[in-house]
Write a protein that holds these residues in place. Sequence first.
Motif, PDB file in Angstrom:
ATOM      1  N   SER A  18     -38.257  48.808  -3.322  1.00 60.60           N
ATOM      2  CA  SER A  18     -39.301  47.819  -3.103  1.00 60.60           C
ATOM      3  C   SER A  18     -38.803  46.425  -3.512  1.00 60.60           C
ATOM      4  O   SER A  18     -38.209  46.268  -4.577  1.00 60.60           O
ATOM      5  CB  SER A  18     -40.526  48.201  -3.938  1.00 60.60           C
ATOM      6  OG  SER A  18     -41.533  47.253  -3.777  1.00 60.60           O
ATOM      7  N   THR A  20     -39.747  41.981  -3.383  1.00 61.10           N
ATOM      8  CA  THR A  20     -40.742  40.922  -3.239  1.00 61.10           C
ATOM      9  C   THR A  20     -40.024  39.647  -2.835  1.00 61.10           C
ATOM     10  O   THR A  20     -38.983  39.304  -3.412  1.00 61.10           O
ATOM     11  CB  THR A  20     -41.482  40.696  -4.575  1.00 61.10           C
ATOM     12  OG1 THR A  20     -42.077  41.933  -4.981  1.00 61.10           O
ATOM     13  CG2 THR A  20     -42.554  39.630  -4.430  1.00 61.10           C
ATOM     14  N   ASP A  88     -35.893  42.730  -6.448  1.00 59.10           N
ATOM     15  CA  ASP A  88     -36.602  43.943  -6.858  1.00 59.10           C
ATOM     16  C   ASP A  88     -37.692  43.608  -7.863  1.00 59.10           C
ATOM     17  O   ASP A  88     -38.710  44.286  -7.946  1.00 59.10           O
ATOM     18  CB  ASP A  88     -35.633  44.992  -7.403  1.00 59.10           C
ATOM     19  CG  ASP A  88     -34.818  44.505  -8.590  1.00 59.10           C
ATOM     20  OD1 ASP A  88     -34.764  43.292  -8.874  1.00 59.10           O
ATOM     21  OD2 ASP A  88     -34.213  45.372  -9.253  1.00 59.10           O
ATOM     22  N   ASP A  89     -37.503  42.535  -8.620  1.00 55.23           N
ATOM     23  CA  ASP A  89     -38.490  42.074  -9.595  1.00 55.23           C
ATOM     24  C   ASP A  89     -38.246  40.581  -9.797  1.00 55.23           C
ATOM     25  O   ASP A  89     -37.214  40.189 -10.344  1.00 55.23           O
ATOM     26  CB  ASP A  89     -38.323  42.838 -10.909  1.00 55.23           C
ATOM     27  CG  ASP A  89     -39.351  42.468 -11.964  1.00 55.23           C
ATOM     28  OD1 ASP A  89     -39.935  41.370 -11.899  1.00 55.23           O
ATOM     29  OD2 ASP A  89     -39.554  43.287 -12.872  1.00 55.23           O
ATOM     30  N   GLN A  91     -39.533  38.571 -11.831  1.00 51.37           N
ATOM     31  CA  GLN A  91     -39.543  38.170 -13.244  1.00 51.37           C
ATOM     32  C   GLN A  91     -38.305  38.645 -13.995  1.00 51.37           C
ATOM     33  O   GLN A  91     -37.869  37.999 -14.947  1.00 51.37           O
ATOM     34  CB  GLN A  91     -40.807  38.703 -13.930  1.00 51.37           C
ATOM     35  CG  GLN A  91     -42.100  38.243 -13.284  1.00 51.37           C
ATOM     36  CD  GLN A  91     -42.195  36.731 -13.140  1.00 51.37           C
ATOM     37  OE1 GLN A  91     -41.953  35.988 -14.075  1.00 51.37           O
ATOM     38  NE2 GLN A  91     -42.549  36.268 -11.949  1.00 51.37           N
ATOM     39  N   PRO A  93     -35.040  40.158 -12.361  1.00 52.97           N
ATOM     40  CA  PRO A  93     -34.297  40.691 -11.224  1.00 52.97           C
ATOM     41  C   PRO A  93     -33.029  41.446 -11.629  1.00 52.97           C
ATOM     42  O   PRO A  93     -32.347  41.086 -12.587  1.00 52.97           O
ATOM     43  CB  PRO A  93     -33.931  39.435 -10.432  1.00 52.97           C
ATOM     44  CG  PRO A  93     -33.889  38.347 -11.452  1.00 52.97           C
ATOM     45  CD  PRO A  93     -34.948  38.705 -12.456  1.00 52.97           C
ATOM     46  N   SER A  94     -32.750  42.507 -10.870  1.00 52.67           N
ATOM     47  CA  SER A  94     -31.475  43.207 -11.026  1.00 52.67           C
ATOM     48  C   SER A  94     -30.846  43.484  -9.663  1.00 52.67           C
ATOM     49  O   SER A  94     -29.702  43.930  -9.592  1.00 52.67           O
ATOM     50  CB  SER A  94     -31.658  44.519 -11.802  1.00 52.67           C
ATOM     51  OG  SER A  94     -32.472  45.410 -11.081  1.00 52.67           O
TER      52      SER A  94
END
Length: 148
Positions: A18, A20, A88-89, A91, A93-94
């Motif tokens: 997922s 964003t 992936d995130d 706030q 991220p990886s």
Amino acid sequence: MYSIDGLEPVYLQAFRGSFTAALRWHQLDALWDRVRAGSGDGWYLYAVGEEPPGEPADTARVEIFVTEMDKLLREEHQEDYCGIVYADDLQAPSFIKIYDPNNLGVSCGYSDNPPLPGWIMSRIPPINLPTTQVITKGRKRWWRQLFS
């Protein structure tokens, strides 16, 4: 690195996970700030279509990449929104997918054959993704000159 069942590499699982979008330019700025804050945390910089890196980039290379990628995106994606960088995130991220402004196709929404991102930043060692897009000589030259 393979998953627990040994069938699919962890990298592909993350790639298909997922994501964003950094929809607005200020969201991209915030994402870059987070990447820069962790620039020495083992980021792999992968230009899809080139050989995947075997080692994470050092802090200086991550800084150069982020600066030059931001410049390229703003010059070539002349919209009032970003929307072509996905994390992936946002706030923490990886894994970050960056789509080439000159090869967008259907990068969001549904497509039977979505384009691969032009570049991927990840904290997971990358594998060679199937190359379904043609990488222009100009993009290859840009990538190869980035750290020379």
